[in-house]
Design a protein around this motif. Sequence first.
Motif, PDB file in Angstrom:
ATOM      1  N   SER A  99      44.028  43.313  43.728  1.00 19.38           N
ATOM      2  CA  SER A  99      43.179  42.171  43.356  1.00 19.38           C
ATOM      3  C   SER A  99      41.756  42.371  43.864  1.00 19.38           C
ATOM      4  O   SER A  99      41.493  43.205  44.737  1.00 19.38           O
ATOM      5  N   PHE A 100      40.844  41.601  43.293  1.00 19.70           N
ATOM      6  CA  PHE A 100      39.471  41.544  43.808  1.00 19.70           C
ATOM      7  C   PHE A 100      39.027  40.096  43.798  1.00 19.70           C
ATOM      8  O   PHE A 100      39.061  39.437  42.762  1.00 19.70           O
ATOM      9  N   HIS A 101      38.615  39.596  44.961  1.00 19.18           N
ATOM     10  CA  HIS A 101      38.238  38.188  45.031  1.00 19.18           C
ATOM     11  C   HIS A 101      36.834  37.954  45.566  1.00 19.18           C
ATOM     12  O   HIS A 101      36.403  36.807  45.662  1.00 19.18           O
ATOM     13  N   GLY A 102      36.111  39.017  45.927  1.00 15.11           N
ATOM     14  CA  GLY A 102      34.728  38.819  46.342  1.00 15.11           C
ATOM     15  C   GLY A 102      34.364  39.621  47.575  1.00 15.11           C
ATOM     16  O   GLY A 102      35.184  40.342  48.143  1.00 15.11           O
ATOM     17  N   ARG A 103      33.107  39.478  48.003  1.00 16.54           N
ATOM     18  CA  ARG A 103      32.545  40.319  49.067  1.00 16.54           C
ATOM     19  C   ARG A 103      32.230  39.573  50.356  1.00 16.54           C
ATOM     20  O   ARG A 103      31.722  40.186  51.302  1.00 16.54           O
ATOM     21  N   ALA A 141      44.191  30.413  40.469  1.00 19.72           N
ATOM     22  CA  ALA A 141      43.918  31.464  39.486  1.00 19.72           C
ATOM     23  C   ALA A 141      42.449  31.859  39.602  1.00 19.72           C
ATOM     24  O   ALA A 141      41.558  31.020  39.427  1.00 19.72           O
ATOM     25  N   ASP A 142      42.203  33.116  39.931  1.00 22.60           N
ATOM     26  CA  ASP A 142      40.837  33.630  39.971  1.00 22.60           C
ATOM     27  C   ASP A 142      40.487  34.107  38.560  1.00 22.60           C
ATOM     28  O   ASP A 142      40.903  35.178  38.125  1.00 22.60           O
ATOM     29  N   GLU A 143      39.752  33.246  37.847  1.00 22.39           N
ATOM     30  CA  GLU A 143      39.338  33.576  36.476  1.00 22.39           C
ATOM     31  C   GLU A 143      37.842  33.870  36.431  1.00 22.39           C
ATOM     32  O   GLU A 143      37.171  33.612  35.431  1.00 22.39           O
ATOM     33  N   VAL A 144      37.330  34.403  37.518  1.00 25.01           N
ATOM     34  CA  VAL A 144      35.907  34.734  37.587  1.00 25.01           C
ATOM     35  C   VAL A 144      35.541  35.730  36.474  1.00 25.01           C
ATOM     36  O   VAL A 144      34.496  35.616  35.836  1.00 25.01           O
ATOM     37  N   GLN A 145      36.442  36.681  36.227  1.00 31.07           N
ATOM     38  CA  GLN A 145      36.161  37.676  35.188  1.00 31.07           C
ATOM     39  C   GLN A 145      36.842  37.324  33.861  1.00 31.07           C
ATOM     40  O   GLN A 145      36.281  37.552  32.793  1.00 31.07           O
ATOM     41  N   THR A 146      38.054  36.775  33.924  1.00 33.28           N
ATOM     42  CA  THR A 146      38.835  36.526  32.699  1.00 33.28           C
ATOM     43  C   THR A 146      38.438  35.235  31.987  1.00 33.28           C
ATOM     44  O   THR A 146      38.782  35.060  30.818  1.00 33.28           O
ATOM     45  N   GLY A 166      40.710  42.578  37.067  1.00 38.20           N
ATOM     46  CA  GLY A 166      39.560  43.240  36.450  1.00 38.20           C
ATOM     47  C   GLY A 166      39.154  44.487  37.207  1.00 38.20           C
ATOM     48  O   GLY A 166      39.354  45.613  36.754  1.00 38.20           O
ATOM     49  N   GLU A 167      38.591  44.281  38.414  1.00 34.39           N
ATOM     50  CA  GLU A 167      38.145  45.416  39.219  1.00 34.39           C
ATOM     51  C   GLU A 167      39.323  46.332  39.554  1.00 34.39           C
ATOM     52  O   GLU A 167      39.149  47.532  39.747  1.00 34.39           O
ATOM     53  N   GLY A 168      40.510  45.768  39.604  1.00 34.80           N
ATOM     54  CA  GLY A 168      41.709  46.545  39.930  1.00 34.80           C
ATOM     55  C   GLY A 168      42.143  47.479  38.815  1.00 34.80           C
ATOM     56  O   GLY A 168      43.140  48.193  38.957  1.00 34.80           O
ATOM     57  N   LEU A 218      45.953  34.608  42.397  1.00 37.89           N
ATOM     58  CA  LEU A 218      46.139  35.746  41.480  1.00 37.89           C
ATOM     59  C   LEU A 218      45.079  35.795  40.392  1.00 37.89           C
ATOM     60  O   LEU A 218      44.460  34.779  40.065  1.00 37.89           O
ATOM     61  N   GLU A 219      44.876  36.981  39.858  1.00 33.11           N
ATOM     62  CA  GLU A 219      44.122  37.161  38.609  1.00 33.11           C
ATOM     63  C   GLU A 219      45.171  37.452  37.532  1.00 33.11           C
ATOM     64  O   GLU A 219      45.970  38.377  37.709  1.00 33.11           O
ATOM     65  N   TYR A 220      45.176  36.738  36.442  1.00 36.08           N
ATOM     66  CA  TYR A 220      46.154  37.008  35.368  1.00 36.08           C
ATOM     67  C   TYR A 220      45.989  38.440  34.863  1.00 36.08           C
ATOM     68  O   TYR A 220      46.947  39.137  34.570  1.00 36.08           O
ATOM     69  N   ALA A 271      33.131  32.113  37.218  1.00 37.71           N
ATOM     70  CA  ALA A 271      31.729  32.468  37.512  1.00 37.71           C
ATOM     71  C   ALA A 271      31.252  33.373  36.374  1.00 37.71           C
ATOM     72  O   ALA A 271      31.240  32.929  35.218  1.00 37.71           O
ATOM     73  N   LYS A 272      30.921  34.614  36.691  1.00 35.17           N
ATOM     74  CA  LYS A 272      30.450  35.612  35.720  1.00 35.17           C
ATOM     75  C   LYS A 272      29.989  35.031  34.373  1.00 35.17           C
ATOM     76  O   LYS A 272      28.901  34.493  34.286  1.00 35.17           O
ATOM     77  N   GLY A 273      30.802  35.138  33.322  1.00 37.07           N
ATOM     78  CA  GLY A 273      30.361  34.787  31.974  1.00 37.07           C
ATOM     79  C   GLY A 273      30.064  33.316  31.738  1.00 37.07           C
ATOM     80  O   GLY A 273      29.458  32.956  30.724  1.00 37.07           O
ATOM     81  N   ASN A 311      27.436  29.181  43.453  1.00 39.05           N
ATOM     82  CA  ASN A 311      26.478  30.172  42.932  1.00 39.05           C
ATOM     83  C   ASN A 311      27.042  31.545  42.606  1.00 39.05           C
ATOM     84  O   ASN A 311      26.298  32.427  42.201  1.00 39.05           O
ATOM     85  N   SER A 312      28.317  31.740  42.818  1.00 34.79           N
ATOM     86  CA  SER A 312      28.901  33.062  42.559  1.00 34.79           C
ATOM     87  C   SER A 312      30.416  32.960  42.525  1.00 34.79           C
ATOM     88  O   SER A 312      30.995  31.914  42.882  1.00 34.79           O
ATOM     89  N   GLY A 313      31.039  34.059  42.137  1.00 38.43           N
ATOM     90  CA  GLY A 313      32.495  34.110  42.108  1.00 38.43           C
ATOM     91  C   GLY A 313      33.090  34.047  43.507  1.00 38.43           C
ATOM     92  O   GLY A 313      34.078  33.353  43.750  1.00 38.43           O
ATOM     93  N   ALA A 314      32.476  34.784  44.427  1.00 43.41           N
ATOM     94  CA  ALA A 314      32.977  34.782  45.801  1.00 43.41           C
ATOM     95  C   ALA A 314      32.948  33.368  46.374  1.00 43.41           C
ATOM     96  O   ALA A 314      33.887  32.927  47.032  1.00 43.41           O
ATOM     97  N   GLU A 315      31.884  32.643  46.095  1.00 42.84           N
ATOM     98  CA  GLU A 315      31.780  31.273  46.610  1.00 42.84           C
ATOM     99  C   GLU A 315      32.788  30.344  45.965  1.00 42.84           C
ATOM    100  O   GLU A 315      33.305  29.427  46.614  1.00 42.84           O
ATOM    101  N   ALA A 316      33.064  30.553  44.689  1.00 43.30           N
ATOM    102  CA  ALA A 316      34.078  29.737  44.017  1.00 43.30           C
ATOM    103  C   ALA A 316      35.437  29.983  44.668  1.00 43.30           C
ATOM    104  O   ALA A 316      36.212  29.045  44.915  1.00 43.30           O
ATOM    105  N   ASN A 317      35.714  31.250  44.991  1.00 46.44           N
ATOM    106  CA  ASN A 317      36.980  31.578  45.656  1.00 46.44           C
ATOM    107  C   ASN A 317      37.017  31.057  47.088  1.00 46.44           C
ATOM    108  O   ASN A 317      38.053  30.606  47.572  1.00 46.44           O
ATOM    109  N   GLU A 318      35.889  31.141  47.759  1.00 49.13           N
ATOM    110  CA  GLU A 318      35.796  30.597  49.121  1.00 49.13           C
ATOM    111  C   GLU A 318      36.157  29.107  49.095  1.00 49.13           C
ATOM    112  O   GLU A 318      36.906  28.625  49.948  1.00 49.13           O
TER     113      GLU A 318
HETATM  114  C1  LIG Z   1      33.362  39.600  40.113  1.00 50.53           C
HETATM  115  C2  LIG Z   1      34.562  38.953  40.666  1.00 50.53           C
HETATM  116  C3  LIG Z   1      34.512  38.177  41.843  1.00 50.53           C
HETATM  117  C4  LIG Z   1      33.258  38.057  42.674  1.00 50.53           C
HETATM  118  O1  LIG Z   1      32.227  37.425  41.988  1.00 50.53           O
HETATM  119  P1  LIG Z   1      30.721  37.479  42.580  1.00 50.53           P
HETATM  120  O2  LIG Z   1      29.971  36.596  41.627  1.00 50.53           O
HETATM  121  O3  LIG Z   1      30.306  38.897  42.566  1.00 50.53           O
HETATM  122  O4  LIG Z   1      30.786  36.927  43.945  1.00 50.53           O
HETATM  123  C5  LIG Z   1      35.663  37.538  42.244  1.00 50.53           C
HETATM  124  N1  LIG Z   1      36.806  37.640  41.545  1.00 50.53           N
HETATM  125  C6  LIG Z   1      36.889  38.367  40.420  1.00 50.53           C
HETATM  126  C7  LIG Z   1      38.175  38.413  39.669  1.00 50.53           C
HETATM  127  C8  LIG Z   1      35.784  39.063  39.948  1.00 50.53           C
HETATM  128  O5  LIG Z   1      35.891  39.825  38.844  1.00 50.53           O
END
Ligand SMILES: *Cc1c(COP(=O)(O)O)cnc(C)c1O
Length: 412
Positions: free
Chosen positions: A157-161, A243-248, A215-217, A210-212, A272-274, A123-130
């Motif tokens: 890097s940013f991988h979730g909350r 590869a964390d492609e939640v944003q990319t 984003g948040e960084g 890694l994020e290629y 996730a995201k888009g 349901n979210s990026g954090a969960e996909a990374n989890e």
């Molecule tokens: C936004 C983001 C997340 C977290 O996604 P959520 O849907 O807010 O949990 C994880 N990784 C990256 C690279 C993001 O940009």
Amino acid sequence: MPDPRRARSRRLQLPEVKRKVIIMETIAKTNKHIMPTYGRFAHTIKQGKGATAFDESGKAYIDFGSGIGTNSLGYCDDEWVEAVCAQVQTLQHTSNLYYTSPASDFAEKLCEVTGYANAFLCNSGAEANECAIKLARKYSHDKYGKGRHTIITLTGSFHGRTLTTLSATGQSAMHDHFFPFVEGFEYVEANDYGGIEAKLSGDDVCAVMLEYIQGEGGVVELNKDFVDAVFDVCAKKDILVIADEVQTGAGRTGKFLAGEWYGHKADITTMAKGLFGGLPGGACLANDKCANVLTAGTHGSTVGGNPVVMAGGKAVLDKVSDAAFLSQVIKKGDYIRARLDKLNKVTDISGKGLMLGITLNGDAVAADVAKAALERGVLVLTAKEKVRLLPPLNISDNDLDKGLQVLEEILS
Ligand SMILES: *Cc1c(COP(=O)(O)O)cnc(C)c1O
């Protein structure tokens, strides 16, 4: 459903004071009843179409932020709305104890587009990374036993909350509260291959995450040489690359996955995201090696693979996976660069496709630019010290020009 244009013209006739009162009510209620975890602009968003958002007073904004890259097809894209509405009237949810075709159709298409073997749906990026973190640790535990559980992540890097993904996030400013954090994460400077090598001297590492493009960084691109070397050493040592492609992902950079720019396919990719066009969803994709690690009972999500979210995701995939669609993302990104690069407050533009980070010269402050743009009817994001743009991937040339004109005025 109210016609947005009529609602808008009605609202526009309201005197300024009355418009402010309507908006203040929402803001006051929010501040009273929703935890104050966000520093919000004192503006509401009520509805939208394409790249245009309207606030509760009817004022229009060109949205260069897409709800942080999530409304990849803009607001209320016709086909997306149709798919979501048809599904919500048919079956909104069942449990993962049964099979549903929206999930199977979505997953089939996602695997076809990315070349991955299968996906876990959440349901979210954090969960996909989890999921990716659990998968990597179990892969190693199944094969090598205890102790080989460390995951290397990169600074910035940013991988979730969630507590685990926050532990994975390589930003010390985010490690101030919430002790104790989750063990087993080591941080290396982005683009420092020597740092990775040093951490691999023991036998405790199971994955590099890694994020290629961070984003948040601050829209920071990893160097190709660094990424090549990481993939090379990981393949040799049977260490997984996540590869964390939640944003990319999902076309944001002009390729379906940003890994394509680097010529690499990670063992595990998270999205996730888009990918779902504005509905809450996530996916953790696995290659053949990782496809059967998470077995029955080892992972789950009650509403993961939800039919409505999947229907939205399939509508996104159908559009975004098209080669012509992706090449117009690149073209629009180049166009934005060409217009903004020459402005005197802009010193550099990083990123790819429609994921762009604008470095400002000495005295200009990103948050001030975002505020000034908002006042003039354009929504932009910031990331660290940069102004960040993540417009809808299908933004029209006309809307792009309207938004750019405002940014040109602010950044000249
Ligand atoms: C936004 C983001 C997340 C977290 O996604 P959520 O849907 O807010 O949990 C994880 N990784 C990256 C690279 C993001 O940009």
